[in-house]
Motif scaffolding. Structure first.
Motif, PDB file in Angstrom:
ATOM      1  N   ASP A  78       5.062  13.896 -12.269  1.00 42.41           N
ATOM      2  CA  ASP A  78       6.363  13.554 -12.859  1.00 42.41           C
ATOM      3  C   ASP A  78       7.074  12.439 -12.103  1.00 42.41           C
ATOM      4  N   ILE A  79       6.989  12.486 -10.763  1.00 44.18           N
ATOM      5  CA  ILE A  79       7.739  11.523  -9.947  1.00 44.18           C
ATOM      6  C   ILE A  79       6.801  10.944  -8.890  1.00 44.18           C
ATOM      7  N   LEU A  80       6.788   9.620  -8.753  1.00 41.53           N
ATOM      8  CA  LEU A  80       6.033   9.015  -7.656  1.00 41.53           C
ATOM      9  C   LEU A  80       7.002   8.247  -6.764  1.00 41.53           C
ATOM     10  N   PHE A  81       7.061   8.640  -5.496  1.00 44.16           N
ATOM     11  CA  PHE A  81       7.867   7.913  -4.530  1.00 44.16           C
ATOM     12  C   PHE A  81       7.011   6.760  -4.021  1.00 44.16           C
ATOM     13  N   ILE A  82       7.401   5.557  -4.395  1.00 40.57           N
ATOM     14  CA  ILE A  82       6.665   4.363  -3.969  1.00 40.57           C
ATOM     15  C   ILE A  82       7.313   3.908  -2.670  1.00 40.57           C
ATOM     16  N   THR A  83       6.628   4.162  -1.564  1.00 46.18           N
ATOM     17  CA  THR A  83       7.221   3.856  -0.265  1.00 46.18           C
ATOM     18  C   THR A  83       6.646   2.553   0.278  1.00 46.18           C
ATOM     19  N   ALA A  84       7.532   1.707   0.773  1.00 46.27           N
ATOM     20  CA  ALA A  84       7.132   0.423   1.354  1.00 46.27           C
ATOM     21  C   ALA A  84       8.040   0.172   2.545  1.00 46.27           C
ATOM     22  N   ALA A  85       7.550  -0.579   3.525  1.00 50.19           N
ATOM     23  CA  ALA A  85       8.360  -0.870   4.705  1.00 50.19           C
ATOM     24  C   ALA A  85       9.086  -2.199   4.518  1.00 50.19           C
ATOM     25  N   ALA A  86      10.287  -2.299   5.109  1.00 49.12           N
ATOM     26  CA  ALA A  86      11.014  -3.577   5.068  1.00 49.12           C
ATOM     27  C   ALA A  86      10.216  -4.629   5.843  1.00 49.12           C
ATOM     28  N   ALA A  87       9.499  -4.192   6.877  1.00 49.87           N
ATOM     29  CA  ALA A  87       8.670  -5.085   7.694  1.00 49.87           C
ATOM     30  C   ALA A  87       7.622  -4.254   8.421  1.00 49.87           C
ATOM     31  N   LYS A  88       6.573  -4.918   8.875  1.00 44.51           N
ATOM     32  CA  LYS A  88       5.504  -4.264   9.662  1.00 44.51           C
ATOM     33  C   LYS A  88       4.943  -3.005   9.011  1.00 44.51           C
ATOM     34  N   PRO A  89       4.201  -3.062   7.945  1.00 45.99           N
ATOM     35  CA  PRO A  89       3.772  -4.281   7.249  1.00 45.99           C
ATOM     36  C   PRO A  89       4.789  -4.729   6.203  1.00 45.99           C
ATOM     37  N   ALA A  90       4.852  -6.050   5.983  1.00 44.47           N
ATOM     38  CA  ALA A  90       5.783  -6.600   4.990  1.00 44.47           C
ATOM     39  C   ALA A  90       5.382  -6.124   3.595  1.00 44.47           C
ATOM     40  N   PRO A  91       6.367  -5.850   2.746  1.00 44.86           N
ATOM     41  CA  PRO A  91       6.026  -5.351   1.407  1.00 44.86           C
ATOM     42  C   PRO A  91       5.454  -6.452   0.516  1.00 44.86           C
ATOM     43  N   VAL A  92       4.546  -6.060  -0.363  1.00 50.54           N
ATOM     44  CA  VAL A  92       3.996  -6.998  -1.343  1.00 50.54           C
ATOM     45  C   VAL A  92       4.594  -6.586  -2.686  1.00 50.54           C
ATOM     46  N   LEU A  93       5.539  -7.380  -3.156  1.00 53.04           N
ATOM     47  CA  LEU A  93       6.279  -6.963  -4.351  1.00 53.04           C
ATOM     48  C   LEU A  93       5.377  -6.792  -5.568  1.00 53.04           C
ATOM     49  N   SER A  94       4.352  -7.636  -5.695  1.00 52.78           N
ATOM     50  CA  SER A  94       3.500  -7.510  -6.886  1.00 52.78           C
ATOM     51  C   SER A  94       2.776  -6.160  -6.886  1.00 52.78           C
ATOM     52  N   THR A  95       2.449  -5.648  -5.702  1.00 56.20           N
ATOM     53  CA  THR A  95       1.810  -4.330  -5.614  1.00 56.20           C
ATOM     54  C   THR A  95       2.786  -3.236  -6.051  1.00 56.20           C
ATOM     55  N   LEU A  96       4.031  -3.354  -5.595  1.00 55.44           N
ATOM     56  CA  LEU A  96       5.035  -2.354  -5.974  1.00 55.44           C
ATOM     57  C   LEU A  96       5.288  -2.399  -7.481  1.00 55.44           C
ATOM     58  N   ASP A  97       5.321  -3.608  -8.032  1.00 48.44           N
ATOM     59  CA  ASP A  97       5.572  -3.752  -9.471  1.00 48.44           C
ATOM     60  C   ASP A  97       4.403  -3.219 -10.296  1.00 48.44           C
ATOM     61  N   LYS A  98       3.201  -3.437  -9.800  1.00 46.59           N
ATOM     62  CA  LYS A  98       2.022  -2.951 -10.514  1.00 46.59           C
ATOM     63  C   LYS A  98       2.028  -1.423 -10.542  1.00 46.59           C
ATOM     64  N   LEU A  99       2.309  -0.837  -9.384  1.00 39.54           N
ATOM     65  CA  LEU A  99       2.315   0.624  -9.309  1.00 39.54           C
ATOM     66  C   LEU A  99       3.430   1.211 -10.181  1.00 39.54           C
ATOM     67  N   SER A 100       4.586   0.557 -10.185  1.00 34.71           N
ATOM     68  CA  SER A 100       5.679   1.091 -11.009  1.00 34.71           C
ATOM     69  C   SER A 100       5.352   0.951 -12.492  1.00 34.71           C
ATOM     70  N   ALA A 101       4.625  -0.113 -12.866  1.00 37.25           N
ATOM     71  CA  ALA A 101       4.234  -0.273 -14.276  1.00 37.25           C
ATOM     72  C   ALA A 101       3.262   0.837 -14.684  1.00 37.25           C
ATOM     73  N   ILE A 102       2.337   1.172 -13.788  1.00 39.96           N
ATOM     74  CA  ILE A 102       1.400   2.272 -14.062  1.00 39.96           C
ATOM     75  C   ILE A 102       2.195   3.556 -14.293  1.00 39.96           C
ATOM     76  N   CYS A 103       3.181   3.780 -13.431  1.00 41.61           N
ATOM     77  CA  CYS A 103       4.005   4.986 -13.538  1.00 41.61           C
ATOM     78  C   CYS A 103       4.721   5.040 -14.879  1.00 41.61           C
TER      79      CYS A 103
END
Ligand code: GTP
Ligand code: ZN
Length: 315
Positions: A78-103
């Motif tokens: 039902d819910i996916l917490f997409i966790t990313a760091a502000a830095a170390k490692p730097a976030p890759v926005l396209s990855t976050l967007d792809k995962l959210s689109a799948i969701c």
């Protein structure tokens, strides 16, 4: 003979643990016929059990699935917490967007959690704001004190409180999981949010051990009136192993485009860069975030090259 309804919370070696409505856990086997029907029960499945006179329990039927993830293998998230760091490692926005689109496509609510904001407070706040503006819940978390980044990093209690409040309000009756790249502080966060789960997720060596096994399994734990998937050892990329959607469904997986869909000059507008595209105009006016549209274009190109998806329901 008795019947019981419940949800599979664990499945190892053909034995399934089914959590029934009254909180009772029943160990069951799958009905042999599933093999012929090429269905295998998965963690998260809503099932009906048949309990024989001698106490043996069998999964008799599997309820219609809302979605089915390949890795980690689980149904009805039902819910996916997409966790990313502000830095170390730097976030890759396209990855976050792809995962959210799948969701979104699979009927899963994506919730963004930006960790390690002490390392880049402005950057972290910007990413959270970007996703909030795009219509998703988003939270920031920052480590405190000089030892932030050490073994016992503590996180700003106010920010943890906001995330806890979200869980209390949204988790009852639902199944949630956390996805994130290695090193973003997912274990730190899970230990903080679910101290009892921490006892079972175990040490780093256990995680490495699990990583070595090819058939890793997921277990659902009861927390905040809902269920949380124990997914250490699964990477962000695992969550994205899927047969993606049809290219024609992509725009609907970007809820931030919704106000403008149907308003383009051409009814068959692809929203890439056509004249009179209402989506592109909204991007130019700053009403849709440019990075979101960039990700849309990237995904569109990938999907266009793919054949129509065949395996119904799997993504
Ligand atoms: N500066 C800072 N460091 C943090 C924060 N949260 C976690 N860390 C550190 O980041 C490192 C990785 O944290 P983990 O919780 O093990 O990360 P993980 O995502 O579970 O990583 P894997 O075990 O590789 O999957 C540790 O050294 C933590 O102390 C934070 O908010 N700020
Ligand atoms: Zn358009």
């Amino acid at each position: 003979m008795d019947k019981q309804n419940g949800k599979i919370v664990k499945g190892v070696g053909g034995k399934y643990t089914v959590l029934c409505a009254d909180g009772v856990r029943i160990t069951a086997r799958a009905r042999g016929a599933f093999r012929h029907e090429q269905i295998s029960p998965e963690v998260g499945d809503d099932v009906t059990l048949r309990i024989e006179e001698n106490g043996d329990a069998y999964i008799e039927s599997i309820g219609q699935r809302k979605n089915l993830l390949i890795r980690p293998p689980m149904a009805n998230l039902d819910i996916l917490f997409i966790t990313a760091a502000a830095a170390k490692p730097a976030p890759v926005l396209s990855t976050l967007d792809k995962l959210s689109a799948i969701c979104v496509h699979g009927g899963i609510l994506p919730v963004f959690v930006i960790t390690k904001c002490d390392l880049d407070p402005d950057g972290g706040a910007r990413i959270a704001a970007l996703y909030r503006k795009s219509g998703f819940p988003a939270f920031t978390l920052r480590g405190l004190g000089e030892d932030a980044g050490g073994a016992d990093v503590s996180i700003d209690p106010e920010e943890v409180g906001a995330l806890r409040a979200f869980l209390t309000a949204n988790l009852p009756g639902k199944t949630a999981a956390f996805a994130g790249a290695s090193g973003i502080g997912k274990s730190t966060l899970l230990n903080l949010l679910f101290p009892t789960l921490a006892l079972t997720t175990g040490s780093i060596s256990e995680k490495i051990e699990r990583g070595r096994h090819t058939t890793r399994h997921v277990e659902l734990f009861e927390a905040d009136g809902g269920l949380v998937a124990d997914t250490p050892g699964f990477s962000m990329l695992d969550f994205m192993r899927f047969d993606f959607m049809k290219v024609g469904d992509l725009a609907d997986a970007f809820p931030d485009f919704a106000p403008w869909l149907g308003r383009c000059r051409y009814t068959k507008c692809t929203h890439l860069c056509e004249d009179g595209c209402a989506v592109c105009e909204a991007v130019r006016r700053g009403e849709i975030e440019r990075s979101r549209h960039d990700s849309y274009v990237e995904l569109y190109r990938i999907l266009k090259d793919k054949k129509e998806w065949k395996k119904n329901g799997r993504f």
